[in-house]
Design an enzyme around this catalytic site. Structure first.
Site, PDB file in Angstrom:
ATOM      1  N   HIS A   1       0.824  -1.201   0.000  1.00 14.95           N
ATOM      2  CA  HIS A   1       0.000   0.000   0.000  1.00 14.95           C
ATOM      3  C   HIS A   1       0.863   1.258   0.000  1.00 14.95           C
ATOM      4  CE1 HIS A   1      -3.601  -2.386   0.580  1.00 14.95           C
ATOM      5  NE2 HIS A   1      -4.306  -1.291   0.418  1.00 14.95           N
TER       6      HIS A   1
ATOM      7  N   LYS B   1      -9.868  -8.530   7.950  1.00 16.32           N
ATOM      8  CA  LYS B   1     -10.517  -8.876   9.217  1.00 16.32           C
ATOM      9  C   LYS B   1     -10.321  -7.706  10.172  1.00 16.32           C
ATOM     10  CE  LYS B   1      -6.494 -11.065  11.314  1.00 16.32           C
ATOM     11  NZ  LYS B   1      -6.025 -10.607  12.607  1.00 16.32           N
TER      12      LYS B   1
HETATM   13  S1  SF4 Z   1      -5.131 -16.469  13.488  1.00 14.42           S
HETATM   14 FE1  SF4 Z   1      -3.572 -15.368  14.665  1.00 14.42          FE
HETATM   15  S2  SF4 Z   1      -1.758 -15.409  13.408  1.00 14.42           S
HETATM   16 FE2  SF4 Z   1      -3.482 -15.900  12.085  1.00 14.42          FE
HETATM   17  S3  SF4 Z   1      -4.190 -13.942  11.213  1.00 14.42           S
HETATM   18 FE3  SF4 Z   1      -5.361 -14.275  13.082  1.00 14.42          FE
HETATM   19  S4  SF4 Z   1      -4.205 -13.219  14.674  1.00 14.42           S
HETATM   20 FE4  SF4 Z   1      -2.823 -13.474  12.940  1.00 14.42          FE
END
Ligand code: SF4
Lengths: 278, 181
Positions: B38, B103
């Site tokens: 980015h 996320k």
């Molecule tokens: S599961 Fe844990 S290591 Fe994997 S993306 Fe989510 S926070 Fe990061």
């Protein structure tokens, strides 16, 4: 003096890195199954279903459970009567580099300012404790950036006590919300110093999720925090539900009469760790 | 829960029918990009140079996949936390970016930009990288190869499972934490 060959350590560490990144620990899996059955929201149930499927797939295909294979953290209990020609640090680092390469694990380490990737996931973060005897125990944890970024250290005033600790922890999880891939696991370090509290907080994450702290008072504190955090209703992936946190693990250490250090290490559901003994 | 099967590039009409909570199975080409990529995209824009892919209608997936083992198009490929791209997203939305995939929470500025420029934010399941990689049928690096896992990849996805977290009308799916005070 007992001699342990560096090559044996290197091989075991490489294997451990590959295995931990593709095989979900049994205690974590058990919690996923429980969540899948008992989560109150459909969205939350669906996340647990996906996580179980993900774990099966990772185990079958040897693709990592998560693309963030983390920085490689090692906790070493090194017997004072052990001699490793060539050195323990070097043996562990070489094993980590080989494991991340051969296991097609992601290398996530970079220069803090230029952001240039170091290319081989070095440096391994190695904590060595000297212990009596002639044994060697190495625990490995893959710690992802998403959950690590949500972790915090604070220096409370002694007057804030347990209520202050509780408030800080609950607030931390609330602010982190969906970011650290809930359901999370919390490692809490209470006491020590500015650098020691976070060390024991993270190390507490090596405990099994379903173990009970040997001190009943601490066990009760862990339960109390777990209940308080799960009341937040953040739920799996932040989609709402009763499973925001799978377990709370507390480590205590004496501290300065003027201080109450507190560290909250947030671990994600992809709680990958393994250990090997020599 | 409404489920839509959509093809990239996404159009205003696609975006307008989506509401927070909808399930979307995404098909076609998406582009990977995270922190370092980015930053480089911004540098290109600042210098008035063309971007390595067409931004109009594009979907960017915040992901740094693990290396592809032999015989697979890609390694594990789940989302990374999105807030770190908040500083860049409004500018990209203004230039035609229709969707980001990641996320975690977005800033108010990003939510506002999505309403202004008709765009959405999709959530993919964090930590389900092995599972999500099954929906990626092809992948090639198209820019910034030196960034390793952070390089920009053109990925072909088939029924990539997403949830609408923020829609173009101010709707949000994430649960608000219940705090006493
Ligand atoms: S599961 Fe844990 S290591 Fe994997 S993306 Fe989510 S926070 Fe990061």
């Amino acid at each position: 003096m007992r001699e342990i060959k560096a090559a044996d350590i290197t091989a075991a560490v490489a294997q451990m890195c590959m295995s931990a990144n593709t095989k979900l620990p049994a205690d974590v899996r058990k919690k996923f199954e429980e969540g899948h059955k008992n989560e109150t929201t459909e969205a939350g149930k669906e996340i647990f279903r996906q996580l179980l499927e993900n774990a099966d797939l990772a185990f079958e295909t040897k693709l990592p459970l998560c693309q963030d294979c983390g920085l490689a953290i090692f906790y070493v209990e090194l017997g004072e009567d052990v001699f490793v020609p060539g050195g323990v640090n070097k043996a562990i680092t070489e094993g980590m580099v080989a494991g991340y390469k051969d296991g097609f694990l992601r290398k996530s380490s970079c220069d803090p300012l230029t952001r240039k990737n170091t290319g081989d996931n070095t440096p391994a973060i190695i904590h060595i404790d000297l212990v009596p005897g002639d044994k060697l125990k190495i625990s490995y944890m893959a710690k992802g950036g998403g959950s690590e970024n949500m972790s915090r250290v604070t220096m409370l005033s002694p007057s804030q006590g347990w209520e202050g600790i509780k408030k800080f922890v609950v607030q931390r999880v609330a602010e982190a919300g969906p970011n650290p891939c809930p359901p999370v696991i919390l490692g809490i370090g209470i006491g020590g110093t500015f650098e020691y509290a976070p060390k024991i907080a993270k190390q507490a994450l090596l405990r099994k999720l379903d173990d009970v702290h040997p001190d009943p008072k601490v066990a009760a504190m862990e339960e109390e925090l777990l209940t308080a955090v799960n009341k937040l209703g953040i739920g799996p992936m932040g989609l709402g539900g009763s499973y925001t946190c799978l377990a709370v693990k507390i480590a205590l250490a004496p501290c300065h009469i003027a201080s109450l250090p507190l560290a909250v290490n947030v671990q994600c559901h992809s709680a990958r760790h393994e250990e090997v003994e020599f | 829960m409404p489920t839509y099967t959509l093809n990239t590039p996404l159009t205003d009409a696609d975006i307008e029918k989506l509401r927070a909570g909808d399930v979307v199975l995404l098909n076609g080409i998406i582009y990977s990009g995270r922190d370092a990529a980015h930053k480089k995209l911004m540098d290109l824009l600042d210098a008035g140079k063309p971007l390595p892919f067409e931004l109009k209608g594009a979907s960017i997936y915040y992901v740094g996949p693990s290396p592809a083992p032999p015989g697979r198009p890609i390694g594990s490929a789940g989302p990374t936390t999105s807030y770190r791209m908040d500083a860049y997203a409004p500018r990209l939305h203004a230039l035609g970016l229709k969707a980001s995939i990641g996320k975690g929470k977005r800033s108010d500025e990003v939510k506002k930009a999505m309403q202004e420029h008709k765009a959405v934010y999709f959530g993919a399941t964090g930590g389900a990288g092995a599972l999500l990689s099954k929906c990626i049928t092809a992948s090639k690096v198209i820019a910034f190869d030196d960034l390793g896992p952070e390089a920009i990849r053109e990925m072909t996805v088939k029924d990539f499972p997403l949830l609408v977290i923020n829609d173009a009308f101010g709707g949000e799916l994430y649960a608000k934490p219940k705090l006493d005070d």
